[in-house]
Design an enzyme around this catalytic site. Structure first.
Site, short mmCIF file in Angstrom:
data_model
loop_
_atom_site.label_atom_id
_atom_site.label_comp_id
_atom_site.label_asym_id
_atom_site.label_seq_id
_atom_site.Cartn_x
_atom_site.Cartn_y
_atom_site.Cartn_z
N LYS A 91 0.85 -1.20 0.00
CA LYS A 91 0.00 0.00 0.00
C LYS A 91 0.89 1.25 0.00
O LYS A 91 0.68 2.16 -0.80
CB LYS A 91 -0.88 0.00 1.25
CG LYS A 91 -1.54 1.35 1.54
CD LYS A 91 -2.44 1.31 2.74
CE LYS A 91 -1.71 1.56 4.02
NZ LYS A 91 -1.47 2.97 4.35
N ASN A 92 1.88 1.28 0.88
CA ASN A 92 2.64 2.52 1.07
C ASN A 92 3.66 2.79 -0.03
O ASN A 92 4.23 3.87 -0.09
CB ASN A 92 3.30 2.53 2.45
CG ASN A 92 2.24 2.64 3.54
OD1 ASN A 92 1.08 2.94 3.25
ND2 ASN A 92 2.62 2.37 4.77
N CYS B 189 -5.57 11.99 12.86
CA CYS B 189 -6.02 10.60 12.62
C CYS B 189 -6.29 10.03 14.00
O CYS B 189 -6.19 10.72 15.00
CB CYS B 189 -4.97 9.83 11.86
SG CYS B 189 -3.57 9.51 12.88
N ARG C 261 -0.81 14.62 12.87
CA ARG C 261 0.34 14.16 12.08
C ARG C 261 0.73 15.33 11.18
O ARG C 261 0.20 15.53 10.11
CB ARG C 261 -0.05 12.90 11.28
CG ARG C 261 -0.23 11.69 12.21
CD ARG C 261 -0.79 10.50 11.49
NE ARG C 261 0.13 9.94 10.52
CZ ARG C 261 -0.23 9.00 9.64
NH1 ARG C 261 -1.48 8.61 9.60
NH2 ARG C 261 0.63 8.52 8.79
N ASP D 48 4.37 0.36 12.01
CA ASP D 48 3.15 -0.23 11.44
C ASP D 48 2.95 -1.68 11.87
O ASP D 48 1.93 -2.28 11.56
CB ASP D 48 3.17 -0.14 9.91
CG ASP D 48 3.03 1.29 9.45
OD1 ASP D 48 3.24 1.54 8.24
OD2 ASP D 48 2.76 2.15 10.28
N ARG E 28 -8.71 -0.48 4.12
CA ARG E 28 -7.80 0.54 3.58
C ARG E 28 -6.48 -0.08 3.18
O ARG E 28 -5.84 0.36 2.25
CB ARG E 28 -7.53 1.63 4.63
CG ARG E 28 -8.71 2.48 4.99
CD ARG E 28 -8.29 3.65 5.86
NE ARG E 28 -7.20 4.39 5.23
CZ ARG E 28 -6.70 5.52 5.76
NH1 ARG E 28 -7.17 5.99 6.89
NH2 ARG E 28 -5.72 6.17 5.16
#
Ligand code: EPZ
Length: 420
Positions: free
Chosen positions: A22-23, A116, A121, A304, A396
């Site tokens: 994803k990132n 968030c 952030r 993460d 997500r």
């Protein structure tokens, strides 16, 4: 909003293929703004955040076509340079359009991201970096208004390592006039994937895989095709599922060295791992040893994976401490995991976990992406039934996680729709 109903205690066995990262994808997609034409992004995961990014880029004129795991991107008709609040509030990574829009079109209007689940952030490093490259920046009514005739190369020494700021500034510097030197740059594999794409597009970047990047600006770039790296966080999450739920599972399409800090800690915890170049086999041990972790920038233990590690430690034989130095308040998952019978005490940015003999299923609520993953892991182990609410957080960042876990023998079903 969907929920997952999990019947815990099932042994997991079998093989699962890990999706694209994803990132990495969330940086590779906006990089296509840097040159008009057609791109093929291979191994692109089908995730909520990828849909959000494509919707944002579509408002600028970019078009997409998905062909299986390949995302075909067409940037011939980019004619808008704005990232509205509606998109940015859903996904902080939307700010990645700032650098390429400034570099290629000399203008950008990007909403400031909201907070968030675990607090503010900031994006000050992104803004300071663009200013150093010569952009005129004004913050007006929650928006970043940026202008630059032609960005000029500069030396930027980040006072803290930031994945997003490194990616954003990189995408600005590749078309700036002259040399840019980034010091204390992030070297996460997702940034290296972006550097590889930019070089394939004609960018001149030295220092790949280190914390010092030298970029010689060029006049223009051209489209290129790129392979998204495997998602090291999904991979680590699946390994922990295997370590907690007994049996032997094999994860395929991974690059083990991208998450060696996680696999090393798993081995410290007594988990047996067998490596090949692109796969890892995990066999659950009789008992899990307590192992303290402190998150750090790559190649340290990734923030993460912090929530998922806490889930593993809830059933360890002894006490462990999990400290997050990247996000001091990223612990919204702790009270939810405690509802399953875990014994966790918070001290500032550290969770002290006293292992318990068993977890017991109940209703829990997801608060953010990795917290949801941690709750699923604990639910897979807990006796009885667990309902994990608001799983849109999971969608997500984890491609069809319930299908992957079910294929390994887990009992996990998605219940659509009701308001929880
Ligand atoms: C990226 O976020 C990831 N997201 C995050 O993954 C990940 O947790 C984070 O990097 C750290 O590894 C994407 O890549 C889309 P940072 P990013 O800038 O870029 C501070 C997930 O679960 N900071 O490296 O936003 C910041 O507050 C997500 O997939 C500033 O102070 O993270 C944090 O303490 C969650 N000013 C630290 O730097 C800035 O301008 C690292 O943040 C920017 C960041």
């Amino acid at each position: 909003m969907d929920k997952f109903v999990v019947k815990g205690g099932k042994k997991l066995n079998g093989t699962v293929s890990i999706s694209g990262a994803k990132n990495a994808t969330l940086a590779l997609m906006p990089a296509t703004l840097l040159a008009s034409g057609k791109y093929e992004l291979y191994n692109t995961p089908e995730l909520r955040d990828v849909v959000t990014m494509s919707k944002l880029l579509q408002t600028m004129g970019v078009t997409f076509e998905r062909k299986g795991k390949t995302l075909e991107v067409n940037t011939f008709r980019v004619n808008k340079f704005e990232a509205p609040y509606e998109h940015v509030k859903k996904m902080r990574a939307s700010i990645y359009v700032l650098g390429p829009l400034l570099a290629r079109y000399g203008q950008a209007k990007v909403s400031l991201p909201g907070g968030c689940a675990w607090g503010p952030r900031p994006v000050d490093l992104h803004i300071e970096g663009m200013k150093k490259l010569g952009a005129k920046i004004e913050l007006v009514r929650g928006y970043i208004h940026a202008k630059a005739k032609r960005l000029k190369g500069a030396r930027i020494a980040f006072n803290i390592s930031s994945v997003g700021a490194t990616g954003n500034i990189l995408m600005a510097a590749v078309l700036a006039k002259g040399m840019t030197r980034l010091e204390n740059a992030a070297m996460e594999p997702e940034i290296t994937n972006l550097v590889e794409m930019l070089i394939a597009m004609g960018a001149k970047i030295e220092g790949i895989g280190t914390t010092t990047l030298e970029i010689e600006g060029v006049e223009e770039l051209h489209p290129a095709n790129v392979e998204t790296i495997p998602d090291r966080i999904e991979a680590g999450t699946m390994l922990i599922a295997g370590a907690m739920c007994g049996g032997t599972i094999r994860i395929e399409n991974v690059i083990p060295e991208h998450f060696s800090s996680v696999t090393a800690r798993l081995e410290d915890a007594g988990v047996k791992l067998a490596f090949s170049k692109t796969s890892i086999e995990v066999t659950a041990p009789k008992s899990i040893k307590p192992v303290d972790i402190t998150t750090a920038v790559y190649p340290g233990f990734p923030t993460d994976m912090q929530a998922q590690w806490i889930s593993l430690m809830t059933i360890a034989k002894g006490t462990s401490t999990v400290t997050d130095t990247i996000y001091h308040d990223r612990f919204a998952h702790v009270p939810e995991i405690a509802r399953l019978g875990a014994n966790i005490e918070m001290k500032d940015n550290a969770a002290i976990i006293r292992g318990v003999k068993k977890l017991s299923g109940t209703k829990v609520m997801s608060t953010d992406l990795r917290a949801s993953a941690a709750l699923i892991l604990a639910a897979l182990k807990a006796e009885g039934e667990t309902e994990v609410l608001r799983v849109y957080h999971l969608d997500r960042g984890y491609e069809t996680i319930e299908k992957k876990l079910s294929s390994l023998g887990a009992s996990i079903t998605r219940v659509a729709g009701e308001e929880f």
